[in-house]
Every structure is written in C-alpha cells, then in structure tokens.
Design an enzyme around this catalytic site. Structure first.
Site, PDB file in Angstrom:
ATOM      1  CB  SER A 112      -0.905   0.015   1.240  1.00  0.00           C
ATOM      2  OG  SER A 112      -1.482   1.282   1.444  1.00  0.00           O
ATOM      3  CB  SER A 113       0.465   4.584  -1.527  1.00  0.00           C
ATOM      4  OG  SER A 113      -0.839   4.886  -1.068  1.00  0.00           O
ATOM      5  CB  CYS A 114      -0.351   3.810   4.051  1.00  0.00           C
ATOM      6  SG  CYS A 114      -0.368   2.056   4.478  1.00  0.00           S
ATOM      7  CE1 TYR A 141      -3.398  -3.182   5.234  1.00  0.00           C
ATOM      8  CE2 TYR A 141      -2.609  -1.187   4.166  1.00  0.00           C
ATOM      9  CZ  TYR A 141      -3.140  -2.450   4.082  1.00  0.00           C
ATOM     10  OH  TYR A 141      -3.421  -2.998   2.851  1.00  0.00           O
ATOM     11  CE  LYS A 145      -0.800  -5.041   3.107  1.00  0.00           C
ATOM     12  NZ  LYS A 145      -0.953  -6.338   2.421  1.00  0.00           N
ATOM     13  CG  HIS A 184     -10.030   2.619   2.153  1.00  0.00           C
ATOM     14  ND1 HIS A 184     -10.136   1.252   1.998  1.00  0.00           N
ATOM     15  CD2 HIS A 184      -8.875   2.825   2.840  1.00  0.00           C
ATOM     16  CE1 HIS A 184      -9.099   0.654   2.556  1.00  0.00           C
ATOM     17  NE2 HIS A 184      -8.323   1.584   3.082  1.00  0.00           N
TER      18      HIS A 184
END
Length: 318
Positions: A112-114, A141, A145, A184
């Site tokens: 994920s881009s987070c 999260y 990842k 989201h």
C-alpha cells in the site's frame, strides 16, 4: 516492451484473497490468460501457519499473488491497531514462508502507498521507503506492509526466490467495502452521498478540511498492472502502481456528488483528522516497464456507483 520473465501459459496461479476487491479483480483479469487460477475455501485462515503450510504443500502452485489483507479507513485503523498489525503481519509471514517451503519460486506481494513517510517528497518514489516517520493514523497497517516487502526481499537475497512487491495507491471499484465505519474515503463518499440523495438531506458531512490530496486507481487497472508485473518484472525493489494524478478530497466529494446526482451542500468537519497531507505516487518505473492506466476517475466512479446500487438490490449495500 521487455521479454516476459514469467510467461503465464500453462501456469497454476494462487490468488490469495480472491474474495476481496483486489483478488476478485485479479481473478477476472486472469480469465483472459491461458493459466489456471487457484482459490481457497473460506476455512483456510491465512493467519494460521500450519494451515497455510499444509495447503501450499498439497497444491504447489507455480506462482502466488498475495492480495489478502485486513484493510480499512482511518477510523478502522485507529480503532483496531492490534488487529491491523497482527493480522497483516501473520498473513505476509505465513504465506511467504510457506511458499518457500513448498518451492514456489514466483510470488507477488501487494502492499500500500501508506508505507511511505507522512511528509515524503511528492510524487513519492520507491526509494522514499523508510526515510521518515509514518502517518500515525495508519502506521499499524503500514508497518505490516513494510515487513512484507522486506520478507520478499529477504527470501530473494537468502534463498534466490523470484519474489516481488507492488505498492498500489488508493483503490476503488467493483467489490469495494461500503461499510459506514470501516470503508475508505471514496466508497464512504459514494454511500454517504447516495443516502443523502435518497433521504433528501440538505448536505453531507466530510471528515477533515477537504484539502488533503489523494490519488485513486480503479481496481481493474490495478489487476492489469499486477499481471503485467508478474509477467515482466523480477527485481528486489517494489514497484509503485498509481494513476499518475491526484485530487483534493473536497473536489472528490463534489465529483462524487455530480456522479450520484446529489445537489445539496458539502460540509467539512475540521475537528476530524485529515491524515497525510498528500499521497501521490511516482509511477515512472512502472511506466518504463510498458504499463499505463486506462480508466479515468469520473468514469470509474460512475462504474463504482453502479456497482454499489447493484449491491443494494442484492442486500449488500449495508
């Protein structure tokens, strides 16, 4: 375009997490390829090491796309930090280790881009990973990842495995989660705006100031990009997957209202968290590999709203 490093013809590919939005899109995308798609029963708990090892030892697919994850928006991440960290750590660790034990040499881990620092330079390049502090509202999260990326790299380095990782931006589309508390931002806006329209509300309320900027990619575009990477990419560094442009949350809310047909007002609750100020991925690496998205945001939202309405008719909108 470079020659394929992993042609799909005749391969058996396990989509781990096929019931999710991304997994479902991957199953749809692979229907046009000359490969066999493997899925599992709901009873296989990917957090359980013994179960995952036993299943993979028996099935021994040629490749795995690890799309399974516990996901949710800001509220869900903030409310269930232990669940988001533990569940996603266990899923990544169990599947990657079991894949190695079963001699599965090809695996694509989905992140994920987070994973990037809260204040990373925009657009965010792959080498921005671990260069700063994470966004507190989704760090649990993100840490899981990041661990998954590093696991894939570690098995490549120590065991020579052809394991790769892809980092998508914010996703939406068929099969999305429209739960009022755990979804989201884009599906949440679709549901909230639809309910305001059907309930003749004067306005909808949006969390935050409306100024943060986000990038959105239709899940069918993501599935196409992941298949492209599975076939053509074999390096340790993860690859960003995005749309190449972003939009302010306030403008997104207005766009959703236009698509849904809601003519009321939009009110922003600045007492609620904004999250990261901006999240835009630098996708030049993926572009150099010969892939570009094809679904525009307005068209994608219209298709997502149609899917939401269909879900309502099947009792799935709640």
């Amino acid at each position: 375009m470079a020659e394929p490093v992993f042609p799909l013809a005749g391969k058996r590919i396990w989509i781990a997490g096929h019931r999710g939005m991304v997994g479902g899109a991957l199953v749809r995308r692979l229907e046009s390829e000359a490969c066999e798609v493997l899925t599992t029963e709901r009873s296989l708990d990917l957090r359980d090491q013994a179960s995952v090892r036993a299943w993979l030892a028996e099935e021994t697919p040629d490749a795995i796309v690890l799309a399974a994850a516990k996901v949710g928006g800001i509220l869900a991440n903030d409310s269930y930090p232990a669940d988001f960290l533990y569940d996603n750590l266990m899923i990544a660790a169990n599947v990657i280790e079991a894949a190695h034990r079963a001699d599965v040499d090809r695996l694509l881990f989905l992140g994920s881009s987070c994973i990037y620092p809260r204040l990373a330079a925009q657009p965010m390049r792959e080498d921005a990973l671990l260069t700063g502090l994470l966004e507190p509202t989704n760090e649990w999260y993100a840490i899981a990842k990041i661990a998954g990326i590093k696991l894939a790299q570690a098995y490549r380095k120590q065991h020579g495995r052809s394991y790769i990782s892809a980092m998508p931006t914010n996703l939406y589309g068929p099969g999305d989660n429209y739960h009022p508390k755990n979804s989201h931002v884009l599906p949440a806006l679709i549901r909230k705006t639809h309910e305001a329209k059907t309930g003749d509300a004067d306005a909808i309320e949006v969390w935050g100031t409306g100024t943060p900027r986000r990038e959105f990619l239709h899940v069918d575009d993501l599935a196409d990009a992941l298949v492209h990477l599975l076939v053509h990419y074999d390096e340790a560094e993860h690859v960003n997957v995005g749309a190449g442009e972003d939009i302010a949350i306030g403008d997104l809310a207005r766009l959703v209202a236009e698509v849904v047909g809601f003519t009321g007002g939009i009110e922003f609750d600045a007492s609620k968290p904004d999250g990261t100020p901006r999240k835009l991925l630098d996708c030049s690496k993926l572009s150099d590999l010969g892939w570009q998205p094809s679904i525009g945001l307005r068209d994608g939202i219209a298709a997502a709203y149609a899917d939401f309405l269909d879900g309502e008719t099947r009792g799935l909108g709640a």
